[in-house]
Write an enzyme that holds these catalytic residues in place. Structure first.
Site, PDB file in Angstrom:
ATOM      1  CB  CYS A   1      -5.768  -1.345  -4.141  1.00 23.43           C
ATOM      2  SG  CYS A   1      -6.029   0.424  -4.177  1.00 23.43           S
TER       3      CYS A   1
ATOM      4  CB  CYS B   1      -1.092   0.053   1.259  1.00 17.35           C
ATOM      5  SG  CYS B   1      -2.016  -1.555   1.567  1.00 17.35           S
TER       6      CYS B   1
ATOM      7  CB  CYS C   1       0.185   3.763  -4.620  1.00 18.31           C
ATOM      8  SG  CYS C   1       0.502   2.375  -5.823  1.00 18.31           S
ATOM      9  CG  HIS C   2      -2.382   4.512  -1.308  1.00 18.37           C
ATOM     10  ND1 HIS C   2      -2.997   5.436  -1.904  1.00 18.37           N
ATOM     11  CD2 HIS C   2      -2.727   3.518  -1.514  1.00 18.37           C
ATOM     12  CE1 HIS C   2      -4.148   4.809  -2.562  1.00 18.37           C
ATOM     13  NE2 HIS C   2      -3.770   3.505  -2.521  1.00 18.37           N
TER      14      HIS C   2
ATOM     15  CB  CYS D   1     -35.108  -2.720  15.268  1.00 21.97           C
ATOM     16  SG  CYS D   1     -35.586  -4.281  15.565  1.00 21.97           S
TER      17      CYS D   1
ATOM     18  NE  ARG E   1     -24.777  -5.841  15.076  1.00 22.73           N
ATOM     19  CZ  ARG E   1     -25.898  -6.561  15.418  1.00 22.73           C
ATOM     20  NH1 ARG E   1     -26.317  -7.354  14.381  1.00 22.73           N
ATOM     21  NH2 ARG E   1     -26.546  -6.373  16.361  1.00 22.73           N
TER      22      ARG E   1
ATOM     23  CB  CYS F   1     -29.620  -6.844  11.483  1.00 22.06           C
ATOM     24  SG  CYS F   1     -29.122  -5.801  12.674  1.00 22.06           S
TER      25      CYS F   1
END
Lengths: 109, 281, 138
Positions: free
Chosen positions: B134, B97, B100-101, B200, B238, B242
């Site tokens: 990426c 990573c 590039c970043h 909910c 998650r 649910c």
């Protein structure tokens, strides 16, 4: 070797002689209790860290006997009186015989 | 009329006014430094609510405290793991990573705008899809499993450097049709319990469902470290939990439906701060 | 208070549980205490145990113990299948005889902390922690 075990310790960088400081420790560990069962109904064997110690310049600060009721990723917070500059050594003892250590320096003025 | 009656019975059976187990007025500052917006005006597109709240405000004092200091937040362990991965090369291009970043901090603000339209790919991408983009397109590496630990660790790192910045996902332009689909899903009742997300998290937030204190179901804090399983949990997993709890067959993690729902639910939190990795029960 | 049918059932269940359930656990609690104190009578005062009245999840319950001057503090979760939680032994450099950690509780129960003092005496504190069972497995 248990997977991805990584100790983390927070100690102030410096202190005055005789000052009481707070130390926090956290280690990534699943702390498998020996009470759980896998999808097939078999008991997953216990695999925990069973002892944690902290020393300063070789002298004991705290020594903890740990049982499976200590939560995943064990966390401890405690206080130390630092008499002089030196090195904290933190040690975790795994059921499987592995030992994880970390050290931290502190400058006392 | 029949529907209304049924809805009324479900409400009476499942929901109860909340006990004094949370400080809904509390404010969140992480490391005595990062101010987190945990309540603010609802975005204009929300018709039924005036104020939006982070799920943090519905948690007990003890759970709230775990998120106020990075050292006490067990989710940060996984951020540390991702920082190591960030700097290491993987795949046929020999890149990490970092190539590039630069440093992870350069990604500040990125989390806040996802899911978002990717013009080149011609699709709405979640942050996880972009990370895998990426990996496959730039690094020549294997995809990470959606909501697997490698992916969640990296998402936690990306969220952590955006903490305190307002969620700001675009709902118009090319993303609009996906957003509309997500909205449709949000209000669609599912399962034997015949509950929609809204039953909910819009009609009953602040009330208890059995012993659980219902939040607005905001996702600004994901990935979230849950005390119940002591690990990072992804948004779509998650969602899956649910929907399963309504006793329905669920959509798959990574499906078009959940991508659309993630965009829509994220947009309901426009204005709250990015909070991940948060700590929840 | 009006005794409703629901109350009666709850009370009946409660007393049944009190008679049948915890024998094994209580035996283990007694053994652990005996091993730590050697049978010396345990007093109160001089020790503080801080735990939440209601824990949102029994998997991670924050607790703190403080017993000024103590040599060691043992923690017991009296309702766990294995009641022993841990024992803190304080060294010469301990800044206080206190510590905080996070523990697992299998259900609503009393958490007990017992401190061993340098003169060979023991003191204890206990607190009930209610563990809620969530509505949403998620």
């Amino acid at each position: 070797m248990a997977e991805n075990v990584k100790p983390r310790v927070r100690v102030p960088r410096d202190a005055t002689a005789g000052e009481t400081i707070i130390i926090k420790t956290l280690i990534s560990h699943k702390m498998e209790s020996g009470q759980r069962k896998d999808d097939d109904g078999n008991v997953i064997p216990r695999s925990i860290i069973n002892r944690f110690t902290c020393t300063f310049n070789g002298e004991s600060v705290i020594d903890v006997a740990m049982e499976p009721a200590i939560s995943t990723n064990p966390y401890f917070e405690f206080e130390v009186t630092v008499p002089e500059s030196g090195t904290f050594e933190f040690t975790w003892y795994d059921d499987d015989g592995d030992i994880y250590t970390d050290t931290k320096e502190i400058a006392v003025s | 009329m029949k529907l209304l009656i049924k809805g009324g019975i479900v409400s009476a059976a499942l929901f109860a006014a909340f006990g004094a187990n949370a400080d809904e007025e509390a404010s969140l500052v992480i490391n005595e430094d990062i101010e987190i917006t945990v309540r603010t005006d609802a975005p204009a597109h929300l018709d039924n609510m005036r104020t939006i709240y982070s799920g943090w405000v519905y948690r007990s004092d003890e759970t709230q405290a775990l998120q106020m200091d990075d050292f006490e937040n067990p989710g940060m362990i996984f951020v540390d793991d991702a920082i190591d991965v960030w700097a290491s090369a993987d795949g046929s291009e020999g890149k990490g990573c970092v190539d590039c970043h630069n440093e992870p901090a350069s990604m500040a603000g990125v989390r806040a705008t996802y899911p978002k339209w990717n013009e080149e790919a011609g699709e709405v991408r979640t942050l996880a899809m972009q990370v895998n983009g990426c990996r496959t397109e730039r690094m020549g590496a294997e995809e990470w499993k959606y909501d697997g630990s490698d992916m969640l660790n990296m998402e936690a790192l990306l969220a952590s450097v955006s903490r305190g910045m307002p969620v700001n996902v675009a709902i118009d332009g090319p993303a609009q049709s996906t957003w509309e689909m997500g909205k449709e899903l949000y209000y669609t009742r599912t399962g034997q319990l015949d509950l929609s997300c809204a039953n909910c998290h819009e009609d009953n937030y602040g009330n208890n469902i059995r012993a659980d204190h219902l939040s607005q179901g905001q996702i600004n804090g994901f990935p979230t470290y849950r005390l119940k399983n002591a690990k990072l949990n992804g948004v779509q997993s998650r969602f899956r939990g649910c929907v399963r709890d309504t006793r329905a067959e669920t959509y798959a993690v990574g499906s078009d439906e959940f991508i659309a729902l993630e965009l829509y639910v994220a947009s309901r939190g426009n204005g709250l701060s990015v909070e991940g990795p948060s700590v929840r029960n | 208070m009006k005794l409703t049918r629901r109350h009666a059932i709850v009370m009946a269940l409660g007393s049944a549980a009190a008679f049948t359930m915890p024998f094994r656990a209580y035996a283990a609690v007694e053994e652990d205490i005996e091993a730590f104190t050697g049978g010396v009578e345990i007093g109160t005062g001089g020790i503080t145990l801080v735990a939440p009245e209601i824990a949102e999840n029994g998997n991670t319950v924050p607790i703190e113990v403080d017993a000024p001057g103590a040599e060691a503090i043992m923690i017991l979760a009296t309702g766990n299948p294995v009641p022993a939680v841990g024992t803190f032994t304080f060294g010469a450099l301990a800044g206080s005889q206190s510590a905080a950690t996070r523990i697992r509780l299998a259900g609503t129960q009393d958490v007990v902390a017992i401190a061993r003092m340098p003169d060979g005496s023991f003191v204890q504190a206990s607190q009930e922690v209610k563990v809620t069972i969530g509505g949403c497995g998620g």
